[in-house]
Design an enzyme around this catalytic site. Structure first.
Site, PDB file in Angstrom:
ATOM      1  N   CYS A  10     -38.332  48.300  29.942  1.00 33.15           N
ATOM      2  CA  CYS A  10     -38.427  48.742  31.544  1.00 33.15           C
ATOM      3  C   CYS A  10     -39.367  48.475  32.546  1.00 33.15           C
ATOM      4  O   CYS A  10     -39.107  47.845  33.444  1.00 33.15           O
ATOM      5  CB  CYS A  10     -37.604  50.028  31.716  1.00 33.15           C
ATOM      6  SG  CYS A  10     -38.640  51.227  31.122  1.00 33.15           S
ATOM      7  N   HIS A  53     -37.706  56.096  32.443  1.00 33.64           N
ATOM      8  CA  HIS A  53     -37.255  54.707  32.661  1.00 33.64           C
ATOM      9  C   HIS A  53     -37.505  54.327  33.958  1.00 33.64           C
ATOM     10  O   HIS A  53     -37.362  55.230  35.030  1.00 33.64           O
ATOM     11  CB  HIS A  53     -35.751  54.802  32.236  1.00 33.64           C
ATOM     12  CG  HIS A  53     -35.010  53.594  32.327  1.00 33.64           C
ATOM     13  ND1 HIS A  53     -35.313  52.521  31.133  1.00 33.64           N
ATOM     14  CD2 HIS A  53     -34.218  52.820  33.089  1.00 33.64           C
ATOM     15  CE1 HIS A  53     -34.583  51.488  31.208  1.00 33.64           C
ATOM     16  NE2 HIS A  53     -33.934  51.629  32.522  1.00 33.64           N
ATOM     17  N   HIS A 107     -32.614  46.083  35.542  1.00 30.42           N
ATOM     18  CA  HIS A 107     -33.205  46.798  34.469  1.00 30.42           C
ATOM     19  C   HIS A 107     -33.365  46.253  33.161  1.00 30.42           C
ATOM     20  O   HIS A 107     -32.274  45.735  32.924  1.00 30.42           O
ATOM     21  CB  HIS A 107     -33.032  48.407  34.515  1.00 30.42           C
ATOM     22  CG  HIS A 107     -31.789  48.795  34.128  1.00 30.42           C
ATOM     23  ND1 HIS A 107     -31.797  50.144  33.569  1.00 30.42           N
ATOM     24  CD2 HIS A 107     -30.670  48.024  34.114  1.00 30.42           C
ATOM     25  CE1 HIS A 107     -30.381  50.191  32.800  1.00 30.42           C
ATOM     26  NE2 HIS A 107     -29.906  49.236  33.296  1.00 30.42           N
TER      27      HIS A 107
END
Length: 390
Positions: free
Chosen positions: A305, A353, A365
């Site tokens: 990420c 994240h 993402h």
């Protein structure tokens, strides 16, 4: 002879009867034992529900995400420390060469003094061990020229510098070893969590997997609904701001005043510059859609990420740190309602994240192992906060 026959007959009956009695007793004992064990055995543990499995798998992926950020941090620290150690070792080697050069120069001075008979033969002994210890003698210093005395002074300073660099290099090597140990530990943690998640999923039946997929669809649908609601709110806010700007312009025109600059949604120079950068960021991120998530990866064939957000913003000339924990500290904090394309959205309380806001409540993402870079609602995971990097 008849007496012998009557004697053998009962013995034959005894032999045939005894084993039969023994087998019957053993069989009864076995049945009794099995019955007792069945009665006292603990009941089997209940199979977890699909909801419980989903929560457990999500938790394991989240823990793996946290361990991935720890790995990324340790990897960055290890690389930086390795570069520092290499620099220190190179500097120490150069100082050692310089020290040896000065040592040879002092040796030449002493040898010249000896050949001229101005110093005792024992000087060679002191000179071989340590030129400084010999040149410390007052009588020799008095005979030396100013150039030679400066050479001794330089030698002493170089000795101290070389010793200090050796100490610094040793400490840096110790720090590097610690960083590498943390790197190995974090890597093991990621692999362990992912292995646990895979094991849980592999034990599901076909029916259970179908039910789990249905739960995922419901979760995604709810996240999309929230994204659509945010999009409506942002559109309404934009329309209201534009209407206010028009009314203000009309008032200024009526009063024959020059329109104010930098107001309304026309955008200031700063807003325009950010929009240009954000356009480059989103174009890059969109081009990565479909590439696999791989923990610790920074591209170009796969990403985690924070590796994706770092690579995307680099396209706009902005160097983001490697981890989510550091990226969240860059730029300006913004509320969810005020998100603009290009902003970074962070998730979970541990900030493990991150995604790139695309607009209309959606982001691009790199989700998790087993998934590809994709577009998804920002409400798919609990939001921690958002930042505008530039």
């Amino acid at each position: 002879m008849p007496a012998l026959a009557s004697h053998r007959k009962p013995r034959t009956r005894v032999r045939t009867t005894t084993p039969a009695v023994g087998l019957t007793t053993a069989a009864l004992a076995s049945v009794t034992l099995l019955s007792t064990q069945s009665a006292t055995a603990a009941p089997a543990a209940p199979r977890p529900s699909i909801e419980e499995v989903q929560k457990k798998v999500d938790a394991l992926y989240r823990q793996a995400g946290t361990a991935t950020q720890q790995y990324n941090k340790a990897k960055t620290a290890s690389a930086e420390q390795r570069s520092k150690v290499d620099g220190l070792l190179e500097a120490a080697a150069k100082r050692a060469d310089k020290l040896n050069e000065t040592r040879r120069e002092l040796g030449n001075y002493a040898a010249a003094q000896y050949r001229s008979g101005s110093i005792a033969p024992t000087a060679t002994f002191f000179l071989a061990d340590d030129p400084q210890s010999y040149f410390d003698q007052d009588q020799l210093m008095a005979r030396m020229t100013s150039q030679q005395q400066q050479a001794v002074t330089d030698f002493r300073a170089q000795q101290k510098e070389a010793a200090a660099k050796r100490v610094e290099a040793t400490k840096s090597l110790e720090t590097l070893t610690e960083s590498q140990a943390t790197l190995r530990t974090s890597k093991q943690q990621v692999q362990t969590k992912l292995a646990e998640a895979r094991t849980l999923l592999s034990e599901l039946t076909a029916e259970e997997k179908a039910r789990l997929a249905e739960l995922e669809r419901r979760k995604e649908a709810e996240a999309r609904r929230k994204a659509e609601e945010l999009a409506r709110q942002q559109a309404a806010a934009k329309e209201k701001a534009e209407q206010a700007a028009k009314e203000q312009a009309a008032k200024e025109e009526a009063s024959q005043e020059e329109p104010a600059t930098g107001t309304g949604t026309g955008g200031t120079g700063s807003d325009s510059g950010y929009a240009t950068k954000a356009g480059k960021v989103l174009a890059f991120a969109a081009a990565q859609i479909g590439k696999p998530y791989v923990w610790g990866a920074t591209g170009p064939s796969s990403y985690d990420c924070s590796g994706l957000t770092q690579a995307a913003w680099r396209e706009a000339g902005v160097d983001l740190p490697r981890t989510t924990w550091d990226q969240v500290e860059v730029g300006t904090r913004v509320a969810t309602a005020d998100l603009q394309p290009g902003d970074l959205v962070f998730f979970y309380d541990d900030i493990s994240h991150v995604g790139i806001y695309k607009g209309d409540g959606m982001m691009i993402h790199a989700p998790k192992p087993g998934a590809n870079v994709r577009e998804e609602s920002i409400y798919y995971m609990p939001i921690y906060g958002s930042v505008r990097p530039a």
